[in-house]
Design a protein around this motif. Sequence first.
Motif, PDB file in Angstrom:
ATOM      1  N   ALA A 156      -6.968  -4.553   5.982  1.00 54.42           N
ATOM      2  CA  ALA A 156      -8.609  -4.791   5.368  1.00 54.42           C
ATOM      3  C   ALA A 156      -9.048  -5.173   6.763  1.00 54.42           C
ATOM      4  O   ALA A 156     -10.170  -6.567   6.618  1.00 54.42           O
ATOM      5  N   ILE A 157      -8.010  -4.360   7.525  1.00 47.88           N
ATOM      6  CA  ILE A 157      -8.584  -4.823   8.474  1.00 47.88           C
ATOM      7  C   ILE A 157     -10.680  -4.348   9.504  1.00 47.88           C
ATOM      8  O   ILE A 157     -10.753  -4.923  10.588  1.00 47.88           O
ATOM      9  N   HIS A 158     -10.476  -3.721   8.984  1.00 49.28           N
ATOM     10  CA  HIS A 158     -11.966  -3.307   8.986  1.00 49.28           C
ATOM     11  C   HIS A 158     -13.251  -4.137   8.631  1.00 49.28           C
ATOM     12  O   HIS A 158     -14.037  -4.336   8.652  1.00 49.28           O
ATOM     13  N   LYS A 159     -12.586  -5.716   7.798  1.00 41.43           N
ATOM     14  CA  LYS A 159     -13.358  -6.538   7.017  1.00 41.43           C
ATOM     15  C   LYS A 159     -13.531  -7.404   8.491  1.00 41.43           C
ATOM     16  O   LYS A 159     -11.974  -8.114   7.959  1.00 41.43           O
ATOM     17  N   ASP A 180     -13.660 -20.497   5.825  1.00 37.48           N
ATOM     18  CA  ASP A 180     -12.714 -20.762   6.449  1.00 37.48           C
ATOM     19  C   ASP A 180     -11.430 -20.081   5.861  1.00 37.48           C
ATOM     20  O   ASP A 180     -10.652 -19.721   4.847  1.00 37.48           O
ATOM     21  N   VAL A 181     -10.603 -19.014   7.159  1.00 43.12           N
ATOM     22  CA  VAL A 181      -9.521 -18.277   6.560  1.00 43.12           C
ATOM     23  C   VAL A 181      -8.717 -19.036   5.943  1.00 43.12           C
ATOM     24  O   VAL A 181      -8.289 -18.692   4.954  1.00 43.12           O
ATOM     25  N   ALA A 262       5.214  -2.894  14.714  1.00 43.35           N
ATOM     26  CA  ALA A 262       3.919  -3.499  13.871  1.00 43.35           C
ATOM     27  C   ALA A 262       2.867  -4.541  13.748  1.00 43.35           C
ATOM     28  O   ALA A 262       1.158  -4.107  14.397  1.00 43.35           O
ATOM     29  N   THR A 263       3.881  -5.460  14.369  1.00 40.63           N
ATOM     30  CA  THR A 263       2.720  -6.982  14.804  1.00 40.63           C
ATOM     31  C   THR A 263       3.367  -7.468  16.054  1.00 40.63           C
ATOM     32  O   THR A 263       3.156  -8.509  15.822  1.00 40.63           O
ATOM     33  N   GLY A 264       4.409  -7.186  16.288  1.00 40.55           N
ATOM     34  CA  GLY A 264       4.502  -7.532  18.023  1.00 40.55           C
ATOM     35  C   GLY A 264       5.324  -8.521  17.213  1.00 40.55           C
ATOM     36  O   GLY A 264       5.429  -9.463  18.212  1.00 40.55           O
TER      37      GLY A 264
ATOM     38  N   ILE B 200      -6.765 -11.688   7.790  1.00 37.36           N
ATOM     39  CA  ILE B 200      -8.149 -12.004   7.864  1.00 37.36           C
ATOM     40  C   ILE B 200      -8.172 -11.753   9.438  1.00 37.36           C
ATOM     41  O   ILE B 200      -8.239 -12.766  10.179  1.00 37.36           O
ATOM     42  N   GLU B 201      -8.913 -10.815   9.649  1.00 42.39           N
ATOM     43  CA  GLU B 201      -9.266 -11.006  11.442  1.00 42.39           C
ATOM     44  C   GLU B 201      -7.613 -11.538  12.491  1.00 42.39           C
ATOM     45  O   GLU B 201      -8.583 -11.647  13.219  1.00 42.39           O
ATOM     46  N   MET B 202      -6.382 -11.297  11.893  1.00 42.97           N
ATOM     47  CA  MET B 202      -5.813 -11.325  12.816  1.00 42.97           C
ATOM     48  C   MET B 202      -5.530 -12.630  13.044  1.00 42.97           C
ATOM     49  O   MET B 202      -4.592 -12.867  13.795  1.00 42.97           O
ATOM     50  N   THR B 203      -5.892 -13.747  12.365  1.00 43.17           N
ATOM     51  CA  THR B 203      -6.153 -14.596  11.991  1.00 43.17           C
ATOM     52  C   THR B 203      -4.892 -15.583  11.244  1.00 43.17           C
ATOM     53  O   THR B 203      -4.750 -14.963  10.255  1.00 43.17           O
ATOM     54  N   LEU B 204      -3.761 -16.391  12.172  1.00 46.87           N
ATOM     55  CA  LEU B 204      -2.748 -16.966  11.610  1.00 46.87           C
ATOM     56  C   LEU B 204      -3.177 -17.551  10.671  1.00 46.87           C
ATOM     57  O   LEU B 204      -3.402 -19.033  11.177  1.00 46.87           O
TER      58      LEU B 204
END
Lengths: 476, 221
Positions: A156-159, A180-181, A262-264, B200-204
């Motif tokens: 979903a990185i395009h969002k 809020d994430v 992939a994710t470092g 989500i936006e690479m936020t952990l």
Amino acid sequence: MTNHHPLDFDKNVSRALNDRQLIKNIKSAMATLVSKRKAIFSDAAETERLRTLGNALKKTALSKLPQLLEQLEEKCTQNGIQVHWAETAAEANQLVLDIMKSHGATLLVKGKSMVSEEMELNAFLQKNGIEALETDLGEFIIQLNNERPAHIIVPAIHKNKDQISKIFHDHIPDAPYTEDVAELTAIARKTLRQKFYQADVGLSGVNFAVAETGTLCLVENEGNGRLCTTVPGVHIALMGLEKVVEKLVDLPPLLRLLIGSATGQLVTTYVNMITSARKQGEKDGPKEVHLIILDNGRSKIYADTRRRETLQCIRCGTCLNHCPVYNRIGGHAYGYIYPGPIGKILNPQIEGLRAAGVLASASSLCNACEEVCPVKIQIPDLIRRIRNESYSKDSTCTIEGHGYKRNLAEVLAWKVWQTINTHPLINAAGLKILNVLGMKIPKIGPLKDWIRYRTTPELAKKSLHELIKQHGVDHE
Amino acid sequence: MSEASRHRIFSRLQAATRQDTTPVSQLPELPIKTYSPKEKIERLITLMEAMRTEVHTTAAENWLDTVEDVLKVREAKRLLYAPGTEIGEALEHQWENAAADLPQLIPYKQDIEQLKEMVFNVDAGITSAAGAIAETGALILWPTEQEPRLMSIVPPLHIAVLKADTIHNSLLEVMQKENWPAKMPSNVVLVSGPSKTADIEMTLAFGVHGPKELIVLILED
């Protein structure tokens, strides 16, 4: 990979290039992934040793692929895992449906699996009255929004956060609006927990399948993979037939390479190694484990010893992250489940050149993909191979649809080019004419497209030949 | 369907390997990194704390006190444990003489089909770790009949008890030393921290599906 609509790559690219939000989202995420990878592979010599080993391990495994697949099947069967073979995506879909039906199951919880995307499993099951629910957060988001993954690792990185907030609020009953994430993540947890509890069947992909022990290895950070493969009474694992490796001790270096690329990370939060169904006396774990091994065009690729290298891919996605083209158009524009450099070589070989050959044109051959590939796939070389075969009717060509781009006008144009450049007099005369008239490429036919994004080269006032005649050669 | 497909797939693959004459290259060997016992503990702690794991080192005889402390702080009401294990027996013994504010001990003593609702409603689960890996910073969880798989993934808090002398240099080392190929159980899992995502936006964000918190007790002699 059934693509229902013919790929209009030009149109897709134009649309993506005009979507500023999309490009911003993609670029920022790719920059993060690139720098994280760089930090984890900070020791260049060690990284090179690891990549050399990764390459050798996958090459070795491929060189004895039939034996390893037989060994895997035998070991899995001994361990109580039921092995199924599917030649096509349609067959694999049917196998999943049959397993679901044999348990009267109506809900499938899914861990992330690119092979299931390749099969378009969710749509198939839905048509047959079964809910297939994605539980990886990224996959969950795009499923809510009825989209395909834009990236093979971060779907979903395009969002961005705001777009996701809206998707959650619109599609999850009773979900409060939040940007809020942590809160968004909590909403997903609550929604999906219930589903893990209810589901009769769980599905996962496979990162590596070990022939020696019949072990299915699966890496993840969220824990949804562990839940999908442990809570429901039945576990279905999907793998492409190239995922088999020889020995258990092959895993440590391959895991380092996959996860770092992939994710470092040094290691993911969870590395699952599944070797059998629930044994007598064990209190949990699935009572049935099914392994579906999918071909879907892979054995065609395997038949060509040069192109076979494509099957070394461990699906880390780092070639996408480093690709200047992917960075500017994102994943959806490619029109296939596997985007970016790996998609440019994989899709044309599976779908044929006529359907997907155009993807190989989307490369500047900058070589970044090859330089970062953890198993050293020579992607640019394979891109050139696909380009060449697109124009060649030669009997050595092995890709379906080869020569599809060959046309008389272009063949003639190159003949003329060849004549001019192999006859000095004609060449000199031609240059004189161009010098007088200037370099004007007519905006007609294929030339119109060709110059749309290119600046016309400027001709020097005098040719190298003339300069040498006048000044001689300066030997320092 | 599967049998016919299997036959066709293998025919194609076998035809291709028969033509193939490319020699297989010699596999290069990777050196195994070695750390001193002290370095192993330090490295494990550093790496796991970076993954937001809470790590406590404790003397082997005092670990139960640490367990009590972390549970009290979190006001845990129900603790899932494995009866019949070393840890299980120690907990039972400690709880017999304990104050009332300790969480209720929930034994995992039946099949999940009978216990599912209970397992999904505890506040914490406590298990052993079969070992750990210093190089990458991860625990090795090796579930058994007595200590089932779900104990360490379903509860929102997972407490893992690790003996300091079971920390290995690397995954490769422990696989070879303990001869894993000969004894792989139904499920082994390496765990480096609490559940997390960056989708989500690479936020952990932590605690997306698995435990929101991971607490590791390293027992030193």
